[in-house]
Design a protein around this motif. Structure first.
Motif, mmCIF file in Angstrom:
data_model
loop_
_atom_site.group_PDB
_atom_site.id
_atom_site.type_symbol
_atom_site.label_atom_id
_atom_site.label_comp_id
_atom_site.label_asym_id
_atom_site.label_seq_id
_atom_site.Cartn_x
_atom_site.Cartn_y
_atom_site.Cartn_z
ATOM 1 N N CYS A 131 78.700 27.206 33.345
ATOM 2 C CA CYS A 131 77.491 28.017 33.409
ATOM 3 C C CYS A 131 77.798 29.213 34.310
ATOM 4 O O CYS A 131 78.189 29.052 35.469
ATOM 5 C CB CYS A 131 76.337 27.214 33.995
ATOM 6 N N ALA A 132 77.652 30.411 33.752
ATOM 7 C CA ALA A 132 78.075 31.623 34.446
ATOM 8 C C ALA A 132 76.880 32.470 34.858
ATOM 9 O O ALA A 132 75.777 32.330 34.325
ATOM 10 C CB ALA A 132 78.987 32.442 33.541
ATOM 11 N N ARG A 133 77.119 33.314 35.830
ATOM 12 C CA ARG A 133 76.153 34.367 36.162
ATOM 13 C C ARG A 133 76.910 35.677 36.356
ATOM 14 O O ARG A 133 78.082 35.694 36.723
ATOM 15 C CB ARG A 133 75.341 34.012 37.408
ATOM 16 N N LYS A 134 76.219 36.744 36.118
ATOM 17 C CA LYS A 134 76.817 38.083 36.159
ATOM 18 C C LYS A 134 77.183 38.477 37.590
ATOM 19 O O LYS A 134 76.447 38.165 38.541
ATOM 20 C CB LYS A 134 75.824 39.088 35.579
ATOM 21 N N GLY A 156 81.713 37.714 35.165
ATOM 22 C CA GLY A 156 80.854 36.749 35.829
ATOM 23 C C GLY A 156 81.574 35.893 36.842
ATOM 24 O O GLY A 156 82.772 36.047 37.092
ATOM 25 N N GLU A 159 78.447 29.604 38.094
ATOM 26 C CA GLU A 159 77.190 29.115 38.648
ATOM 27 C C GLU A 159 77.227 27.599 38.805
ATOM 28 O O GLU A 159 76.810 27.038 39.812
ATOM 29 C CB GLU A 159 76.021 29.511 37.746
ATOM 30 N N HIS A 184 75.888 32.286 29.978
ATOM 31 C CA HIS A 184 74.570 32.230 30.609
ATOM 32 C C HIS A 184 73.552 31.943 29.521
ATOM 33 O O HIS A 184 73.306 32.785 28.643
ATOM 34 C CB HIS A 184 74.252 33.553 31.315
ATOM 35 N N GLU A 187 70.332 34.277 29.211
ATOM 36 C CA GLU A 187 70.663 35.631 28.778
ATOM 37 C C GLU A 187 71.385 35.658 27.428
ATOM 38 O O GLU A 187 71.523 36.714 26.821
ATOM 39 C CB GLU A 187 71.563 36.313 29.826
ATOM 40 N N TYR A 191 80.633 35.538 29.522
ATOM 41 C CA TYR A 191 81.182 36.248 30.665
ATOM 42 C C TYR A 191 82.654 35.902 30.868
ATOM 43 O O TYR A 191 83.058 34.743 30.748
ATOM 44 C CB TYR A 191 80.408 35.904 31.943
#
Length: 299
Positions: A131-134, A156, A159, A184, A187, A191
Protein backbone atom coordinates in the motif's frame (compact mmCIF):
# COMPACT_ATOMS: atom_id res chain seq x y z
CA UNK A 1 43.08 -34.96 -0.46
CA UNK A 2 43.74 -31.56 1.15
CA UNK A 3 41.44 -29.95 -1.42
CA UNK A 4 38.66 -32.40 -0.54
CA UNK A 5 39.21 -31.83 3.19
CA UNK A 6 38.95 -28.08 2.63
CA UNK A 7 35.50 -28.60 1.11
CA UNK A 8 34.46 -30.62 4.16
CA UNK A 9 35.73 -27.85 6.45
CA UNK A 10 33.61 -25.33 4.55
CA UNK A 11 30.51 -27.47 5.00
CA UNK A 12 31.18 -27.90 8.72
CA UNK A 13 31.63 -24.13 9.08
CA UNK A 14 28.21 -23.66 7.50
CA UNK A 15 26.46 -26.13 9.85
CA UNK A 16 25.57 -23.74 12.73
CA UNK A 17 24.22 -21.20 10.24
CA UNK A 18 22.13 -23.85 8.50
CA UNK A 19 20.67 -24.72 11.89
CA UNK A 20 20.20 -21.09 12.92
CA UNK A 21 18.35 -19.98 9.79
CA UNK A 22 16.33 -23.09 8.96
CA UNK A 23 12.69 -22.03 8.67
CA UNK A 24 13.59 -18.32 8.94
CA UNK A 25 12.95 -15.56 6.41
CA UNK A 26 15.78 -13.64 4.75
CA UNK A 27 14.82 -10.60 2.66
CA UNK A 28 17.25 -9.65 -0.12
CA UNK A 29 17.30 -6.41 -2.09
CA UNK A 30 18.75 -7.38 -5.48
CA UNK A 31 20.27 -4.64 -7.59
CA UNK A 32 23.37 -3.10 -9.09
CA UNK A 33 25.96 -4.96 -11.14
CA UNK A 34 24.67 -8.33 -9.93
CA UNK A 35 21.56 -7.73 -12.06
CA UNK A 36 23.38 -7.04 -15.34
CA UNK A 37 26.44 -9.31 -15.39
CA UNK A 38 25.44 -12.72 -16.80
CA UNK A 39 27.73 -14.77 -14.53
CA UNK A 40 26.61 -12.86 -11.44
CA UNK A 41 22.95 -13.30 -12.40
CA UNK A 42 23.48 -17.05 -12.63
CA UNK A 43 25.38 -17.26 -9.33
CA UNK A 44 22.69 -15.18 -7.56
CA UNK A 45 19.97 -17.53 -8.82
CA UNK A 46 21.90 -20.56 -7.54
CA UNK A 47 22.41 -18.88 -4.16
CA UNK A 48 18.66 -18.31 -3.81
CA UNK A 49 17.84 -21.90 -4.81
CA UNK A 50 20.39 -23.30 -2.35
CA UNK A 51 18.97 -21.17 0.46
CA UNK A 52 15.49 -22.51 -0.22
CA UNK A 53 16.79 -26.07 -0.52
CA UNK A 54 18.29 -25.99 3.00
CA UNK A 55 15.10 -24.68 4.58
CA UNK A 56 15.57 -20.91 4.48
CA UNK A 57 12.77 -18.73 3.10
CA UNK A 58 14.34 -16.11 0.79
CA UNK A 59 12.30 -13.19 -0.50
CA UNK A 60 13.80 -11.06 -3.28
CA UNK A 61 12.94 -7.42 -3.97
CA UNK A 62 14.63 -6.06 -7.07
CA UNK A 63 15.42 -2.72 -8.65
CA UNK A 64 15.66 -1.88 -12.33
CA UNK A 65 16.60 1.78 -12.78
CA UNK A 66 19.09 1.25 -15.63
CA UNK A 67 16.63 -0.94 -17.53
CA UNK A 68 13.92 1.72 -17.14
CA UNK A 69 16.33 4.35 -18.42
CA UNK A 70 17.19 2.29 -21.50
CA UNK A 71 13.57 1.80 -22.51
CA UNK A 72 12.73 5.47 -21.94
CA UNK A 73 15.64 6.37 -24.19
CA UNK A 74 14.42 3.97 -26.88
CA UNK A 75 11.01 5.63 -26.97
CA UNK A 76 12.58 9.08 -27.01
CA UNK A 77 11.55 10.17 -23.53
CA UNK A 78 14.03 12.26 -21.56
CA UNK A 79 14.70 11.08 -18.00
CA UNK A 80 14.49 13.76 -15.31
CA UNK A 81 15.57 13.48 -11.68
CA UNK A 82 14.90 15.66 -8.64
CA UNK A 83 16.87 14.98 -5.44
CA UNK A 84 17.89 11.63 -6.88
CA UNK A 85 14.32 10.51 -7.63
CA UNK A 86 12.96 9.91 -11.11
CA UNK A 87 10.20 12.30 -12.15
CA UNK A 88 7.42 9.88 -13.10
CA UNK A 89 4.47 11.14 -15.11
CA UNK A 90 1.72 8.78 -16.25
CA UNK A 91 3.56 7.72 -19.41
CA UNK A 92 6.79 7.08 -17.49
CA UNK A 93 4.86 5.13 -14.86
CA UNK A 94 3.57 2.82 -17.59
CA UNK A 95 7.17 2.20 -18.66
CA UNK A 96 8.30 1.69 -15.05
CA UNK A 97 5.60 -0.89 -14.42
CA UNK A 98 6.25 -2.62 -17.75
CA UNK A 99 9.98 -2.91 -17.06
CA UNK A 100 9.90 -3.74 -13.35
CA UNK A 101 6.87 -6.02 -13.11
CA UNK A 102 7.35 -7.45 -16.60
CA UNK A 103 10.80 -7.60 -18.15
CA UNK A 104 13.08 -7.51 -15.09
CA UNK A 105 10.87 -9.47 -12.72
CA UNK A 106 10.23 -12.32 -15.13
CA UNK A 107 13.90 -12.59 -16.06
CA UNK A 108 14.80 -13.10 -12.38
CA UNK A 109 12.00 -15.64 -12.02
CA UNK A 110 13.23 -17.52 -15.09
CA UNK A 111 16.84 -17.53 -13.85
CA UNK A 112 15.85 -18.99 -10.48
CA UNK A 113 13.54 -21.56 -12.01
CA UNK A 114 16.27 -22.55 -14.47
CA UNK A 115 18.57 -23.14 -11.48
CA UNK A 116 16.03 -25.55 -9.99
CA UNK A 117 13.91 -23.23 -7.84
CA UNK A 118 10.19 -22.43 -7.77
CA UNK A 119 10.01 -18.65 -8.08
CA UNK A 120 6.86 -16.58 -8.47
CA UNK A 121 6.94 -12.98 -9.73
CA UNK A 122 4.82 -10.30 -8.08
CA UNK A 123 4.41 -6.57 -8.00
CA UNK A 124 3.21 -4.75 -4.91
CA UNK A 125 -0.24 -4.55 -6.50
CA UNK A 126 -0.72 -8.32 -6.26
CA UNK A 127 -2.84 -9.19 -3.24
CA UNK A 128 -2.71 -5.55 -2.17
CA UNK A 129 0.76 -6.32 -0.86
CA UNK A 130 2.32 -2.82 -1.01
CA UNK A 131 0.00 0.00 0.00
CA UNK A 132 1.67 3.18 -1.23
CA UNK A 133 1.31 6.89 -0.71
CA UNK A 134 2.59 9.72 -2.85
CA UNK A 135 5.87 11.44 -1.99
CA UNK A 136 5.88 15.23 -1.87
CA UNK A 137 9.28 16.86 -2.06
CA UNK A 138 9.90 20.17 -0.33
CA UNK A 139 12.56 22.65 -1.44
CA UNK A 140 13.52 25.88 0.27
CA UNK A 141 12.73 28.89 -1.92
CA UNK A 142 14.17 32.35 -1.19
CA UNK A 143 11.13 33.95 -2.86
CA UNK A 144 8.67 32.21 -0.54
CA UNK A 145 8.23 32.18 3.22
CA UNK A 146 7.35 28.48 3.14
CA UNK A 147 9.08 25.55 1.37
CA UNK A 148 8.09 24.96 -2.23
CA UNK A 149 6.21 21.69 -2.84
CA UNK A 150 7.58 19.82 -5.87
CA UNK A 151 5.35 17.26 -7.58
CA UNK A 152 7.43 14.47 -9.12
CA UNK A 153 4.43 12.42 -10.21
CA UNK A 154 3.93 8.73 -9.52
CA UNK A 155 6.72 8.36 -6.97
CA UNK A 156 5.69 6.91 -3.66
CA UNK A 157 6.73 5.40 -0.38
CA UNK A 158 5.43 2.43 1.59
CA UNK A 159 2.35 3.09 3.69
CA UNK A 160 1.80 -0.53 4.71
CA UNK A 161 2.81 -4.06 3.76
CA UNK A 162 0.09 -6.73 3.63
CA UNK A 163 2.13 -9.96 3.83
CA UNK A 164 -0.68 -12.51 3.40
CA UNK A 165 0.26 -13.43 -0.17
CA UNK A 166 3.87 -13.92 0.92
CA UNK A 167 2.78 -16.26 3.73
CA UNK A 168 0.80 -18.34 1.22
CA UNK A 169 3.74 -18.59 -1.19
CA UNK A 170 6.17 -19.51 1.60
CA UNK A 171 3.81 -22.15 2.93
CA UNK A 172 3.71 -23.78 -0.51
CA UNK A 173 7.51 -23.57 -0.89
CA UNK A 174 7.59 -20.88 -3.57
CA UNK A 175 10.19 -18.10 -3.72
CA UNK A 176 8.58 -14.62 -4.01
CA UNK A 177 10.26 -12.14 -6.38
CA UNK A 178 8.82 -8.65 -5.87
CA UNK A 179 8.86 -5.62 -8.16
CA UNK A 180 8.71 -2.35 -6.15
CA UNK A 181 5.47 -1.01 -7.58
CA UNK A 182 2.85 0.00 -5.01
CA UNK A 183 -0.79 1.00 -5.24
CA UNK A 184 -3.02 3.54 -3.53
CA UNK A 185 -6.50 2.04 -3.46
CA UNK A 186 -8.49 5.24 -2.88
CA UNK A 187 -6.61 7.18 -5.56
CA UNK A 188 -6.50 4.16 -7.91
CA UNK A 189 -2.90 5.08 -8.70
CA UNK A 190 0.27 3.04 -9.11
CA UNK A 191 3.50 4.33 -7.61
CA UNK A 192 7.16 3.70 -8.30
CA UNK A 193 8.90 3.06 -4.96
CA UNK A 194 12.59 2.83 -4.15
CA UNK A 195 13.44 -0.87 -3.92
CA UNK A 196 15.56 -0.40 -0.78
CA UNK A 197 12.55 1.06 1.02
CA UNK A 198 10.29 -1.76 -0.13
CA UNK A 199 12.80 -4.42 0.94
CA UNK A 200 13.22 -2.86 4.37
CA UNK A 201 9.44 -2.60 4.81
CA UNK A 202 8.92 -6.25 3.79
CA UNK A 203 11.66 -7.37 6.18
CA UNK A 204 10.00 -5.46 9.04
CA UNK A 205 6.53 -6.77 8.23
CA UNK A 206 7.76 -10.38 8.27
CA UNK A 207 10.14 -10.03 11.22
CA UNK A 208 12.94 -11.36 9.02
CA UNK A 209 16.03 -12.95 10.50
CA UNK A 210 18.16 -11.01 8.01
CA UNK A 211 17.79 -8.10 5.63
CA UNK A 212 20.52 -7.97 2.97
CA UNK A 213 21.19 -5.15 0.51
CA UNK A 214 23.23 -6.20 -2.53
CA UNK A 215 25.11 -3.15 -3.79
CA UNK A 216 28.04 -2.12 -5.98
CA UNK A 217 30.25 -1.23 -3.00
CA UNK A 218 32.13 -3.41 -0.52
CA UNK A 219 30.12 -2.04 2.41
CA UNK A 220 30.54 0.89 4.80
CA UNK A 221 34.04 2.41 4.77
CA UNK A 222 35.53 4.45 7.61
CA UNK A 223 37.37 7.74 7.22
CA UNK A 224 40.48 5.82 6.12
CA UNK A 225 38.49 3.98 3.42
CA UNK A 226 38.70 0.72 5.35
CA UNK A 227 35.78 -1.70 5.19
CA UNK A 228 33.90 -2.01 8.48
CA UNK A 229 32.47 -5.46 9.21
CA UNK A 230 30.18 -4.05 11.92
CA UNK A 231 28.71 -0.62 12.51
CA UNK A 232 26.60 0.45 15.48
CA UNK A 233 23.67 2.84 15.17
CA UNK A 234 25.64 5.51 17.00
CA UNK A 235 28.69 5.14 14.75
CA UNK A 236 26.58 5.24 11.60
CA UNK A 237 24.86 8.45 12.74
CA UNK A 238 28.19 10.07 13.58
CA UNK A 239 29.65 9.15 10.19
CA UNK A 240 26.58 10.49 8.38
CA UNK A 241 26.87 13.78 10.27
CA UNK A 242 30.60 14.06 9.51
CA UNK A 243 30.27 13.08 5.84
CA UNK A 244 32.15 9.76 6.09
CA UNK A 245 28.93 8.10 4.97
CA UNK A 246 27.59 10.22 2.12
CA UNK A 247 25.53 10.29 -1.07
CA UNK A 248 23.61 7.18 -2.00
CA UNK A 249 24.97 5.23 0.95
CA UNK A 250 22.99 7.35 3.43
CA UNK A 251 19.51 6.00 2.51
CA UNK A 252 20.88 2.45 2.33
CA UNK A 253 22.38 2.71 5.82
CA UNK A 254 19.18 4.29 7.14
CA UNK A 255 17.11 1.45 5.64
CA UNK A 256 19.27 -1.10 7.45
CA UNK A 257 19.10 0.72 10.78
CA UNK A 258 15.34 1.22 10.47
CA UNK A 259 14.88 -2.51 9.80
CA UNK A 260 16.86 -3.56 12.87
CA UNK A 261 15.07 -1.00 15.05
CA UNK A 262 11.76 -2.54 13.94
CA UNK A 263 12.21 -6.24 14.57
CA UNK A 264 14.68 -7.50 11.96
CA UNK A 265 17.47 -9.40 13.70
CA UNK A 266 20.37 -8.30 11.46
CA UNK A 267 20.85 -6.10 8.42
CA UNK A 268 23.75 -6.14 5.98
CA UNK A 269 25.16 -4.17 3.06
CA UNK A 270 27.24 -6.49 0.88
CA UNK A 271 29.05 -6.34 -2.45
CA UNK A 272 26.91 -7.94 -5.15
CA UNK A 273 29.87 -7.86 -7.53
CA UNK A 274 31.41 -10.75 -5.57
CA UNK A 275 30.19 -14.14 -6.86
CA UNK A 276 28.08 -15.97 -4.24
CA UNK A 277 28.27 -12.99 -1.87
CA UNK A 278 24.97 -14.07 -0.30
CA UNK A 279 26.28 -17.49 0.66
CA UNK A 280 29.50 -16.01 2.00
CA UNK A 281 27.50 -13.67 4.21
CA UNK A 282 25.01 -16.19 5.51
CA UNK A 283 27.06 -19.37 5.89
CA UNK A 284 30.58 -18.31 6.89
CA UNK A 285 32.09 -17.05 10.15
CA UNK A 286 33.69 -13.96 8.63
CA UNK A 287 30.86 -12.96 6.30
CA UNK A 288 31.26 -10.11 3.84
CA UNK A 289 30.28 -6.45 3.77
CA UNK A 290 28.93 -4.51 6.75
CA UNK A 291 26.47 -5.66 9.41
CA UNK A 292 24.31 -3.32 11.50
CA UNK A 293 23.42 -4.06 15.10
CA UNK A 294 21.60 -2.26 17.88
CA UNK A 295 24.68 -3.08 19.95
CA UNK A 296 28.18 -3.02 18.47
CA UNK A 297 29.15 -6.04 20.59
CA UNK A 298 26.26 -8.20 19.32
CA UNK A 299 27.18 -11.47 17.64
Amino acid sequence: MKHIQARATTLIEALPYLQRYAGKTIVIKYGGHAMVDEELKASFAKDIVLMKQVGINPIVIHGGGPQIGLLLKKIGKQAEFVQGMRVTDSETMDVVEMVLAGLVNKEIVANINRAGGRAVGLSGKDGGMICARKIELKMDSPELNVPEIIDIGHVGTVEKINPEVLHVLQRDQFIPIIAPVGYHKAEMQSYNINADLVASAVAKALGAAKFVLLTDVAGVLNQDKELQSRVSFEQADAWIQSGVIAGGMIPKVNCCIDAVKNGVQKAHIIDGRVPHALLLEIFTDEGVGTAFYANQAAS
